[in-house]
Write an enzyme that holds these catalytic residues in place. Structure first.
Site, mmCIF file in Angstrom:
data_model
loop_
_atom_site.group_PDB
_atom_site.id
_atom_site.type_symbol
_atom_site.label_atom_id
_atom_site.label_comp_id
_atom_site.label_asym_id
_atom_site.label_seq_id
_atom_site.Cartn_x
_atom_site.Cartn_y
_atom_site.Cartn_z
ATOM 1 N N LYS A 166 4.432 10.162 -0.793
ATOM 2 C CA LYS A 166 3.159 9.800 -1.426
ATOM 3 C C LYS A 166 2.219 10.999 -1.460
ATOM 4 O O LYS A 166 1.563 11.251 -2.476
ATOM 5 C CB LYS A 166 2.524 8.609 -0.691
ATOM 6 N N GLN A 186 0.050 1.854 5.301
ATOM 7 C CA GLN A 186 1.517 1.774 5.304
ATOM 8 C C GLN A 186 1.983 0.643 6.222
ATOM 9 O O GLN A 186 1.592 0.579 7.390
ATOM 10 C CB GLN A 186 2.095 3.124 5.771
ATOM 11 N N ASP A 201 -2.315 -1.169 -3.471
ATOM 12 C CA ASP A 201 -1.022 -1.790 -3.161
ATOM 13 C C ASP A 201 -0.940 -3.205 -3.740
ATOM 14 O O ASP A 201 0.136 -3.802 -3.785
ATOM 15 C CB ASP A 201 -0.851 -1.875 -1.638
#
Ligand code: NAD
Length: 286
Positions: free
Chosen positions: A53, A97, A120
């Site tokens: 990322k 995460q 997300d």
């Protein structure tokens, strides 16, 4: 024999477009898309994802902030960082995460993120928008699946789609996305009986069960589109999907490989969501 969908190439095309758009946004409005990534603990797979990322952010000319926090970081500390990032004008996307260490409640953390920065797409606000067919940020892997199909000119409207797997991050959101695009959708799971009878009905079959090569040729109809989301690491180190690739290849019309299919699309969609948040141009439902 099926066409193999090259997810790596499609993801790279998208990343190139995102970079060009990010540079235009900077020139036009002085805005640099900013993504903050929080990693708590030392999960090896998560560390790899985070590195990918960071690299993608650099390649796309984004601003990025990384928070690598120790395993024993408290929920309170993480919430304080999220509050700061919610206010930070340079940050348009916040990604925590997963999985988080056991002492931290992921729901509490996700719900603390400003939904406009929830790139997300896991915040209940964004899930609710998806549910009503008026989506805002959509979860990256399912969104990537639809993008792969769109860019391969695969029709969705009116098709019978079967999804194997009902997780909150893949199966359920991809089911809603396909429903919003006017497919006729069936969702299967571990309690589904006579699974192969259902999967054989599929014109579009999405395998997201996390079971190596469970979808065999006799579970697939001739000419079906096969999207393999599974990523399974075998004892010998090989990565395999949920689909027995070489045998299903013979029957399908389109198929995604593992690796190099759905996998690379997730990060591409993360950057698309962040770019959209930065530019204030939220995606319209197709
Ligand atoms: P999960 O374990 O949360 O959910 C799996 C789902 O599959 C469950 O709903 C379960 O009911 C169903 N299932 C399991 N075995 C089954 C069986 N034998 N028959 C029918 N249904 C069955 O998994 P997840 O997080 O949704 O991930 C699924 C797979 O996709 C994993 O291999 C994961 O690594 C992969 N994945 C890939 C990406 C990516 O490509 N970027 C992103 C997320 C997940």
């Amino acid at each position: 024999m099926a066409v193999i969908i090259d997810g790596k190439k499609i993801a790279q095309d998208i990343l190139d477009e995102v970079r060009a758009e990010a540079l235009r946004l900077k020139e036009r409005a002085g805005i640099i898309p900013g993504l903050a990534v929080l990693l708590v603990g030392n999960d090896p797979a998560s560390r790899i994802y985070i590195r990918h990322k960071e690299n993608a952010c650099k390649a796309a000319a984004f601003f990025s902030r990384e928070f690598k926090l120790s395993q024993d970081t408290s929920e309170k500390e993480i919430l304080a960082i999220i509050r700061e990032l919610n206010r930070d004008k340079k940050i348009h996307g916040i990604l925590v995460q997963l999985p988080l260490p056991r002492h931290i409640n992921p729901t509490t953390i996700i719900e603390a993120i400003d939904p406009r920065k929830d790139v997300d797409g896991f915040h209940p606000y964004n899930l609710g928008r998806l549910f009503t067919g008026n989506s805002y940020h959509m979860a990256c892997t399912p969104k990537g699946i639809l993008e792969l199909m769109d860019r391969s000119s695969i029709a969705i409207e009116g098709k019978r789609a079967v999804i194997v797997g009902r997780s909150n991050i893949v199966g359920k959101p991809v089911a809603l996305m396909l429903l919003n695009r006017h497919a006729t959708v069936t969702v299967c799971h571990t309690k589904t009986q006579k699974l192969s009878l259902v999967t054989r009905q599929a014109e579009i079959l999405i395998a997201a069960a996390g079971r190596p090569e469970m979808i065999r040729a006799n579970m697939v109809s001739d000419g079906a589109v096969i999207i393999d989301v599974g990523i399974n690491r075998m004892d010998d180190g090989r990565l395999v999907g949920d689909v027995a690739f070489s045998e299903v290849l013979e029957k399908a019309s389109y198929i995604t490989p593992v690796p190099g299919g759905v996998g690379p699309m997730t990060i591409a969609m993360l950057l698309v969501n962040t770019l959209n948040a930065a530019s204030g141009q939220m995606p319209k439902q197709k």
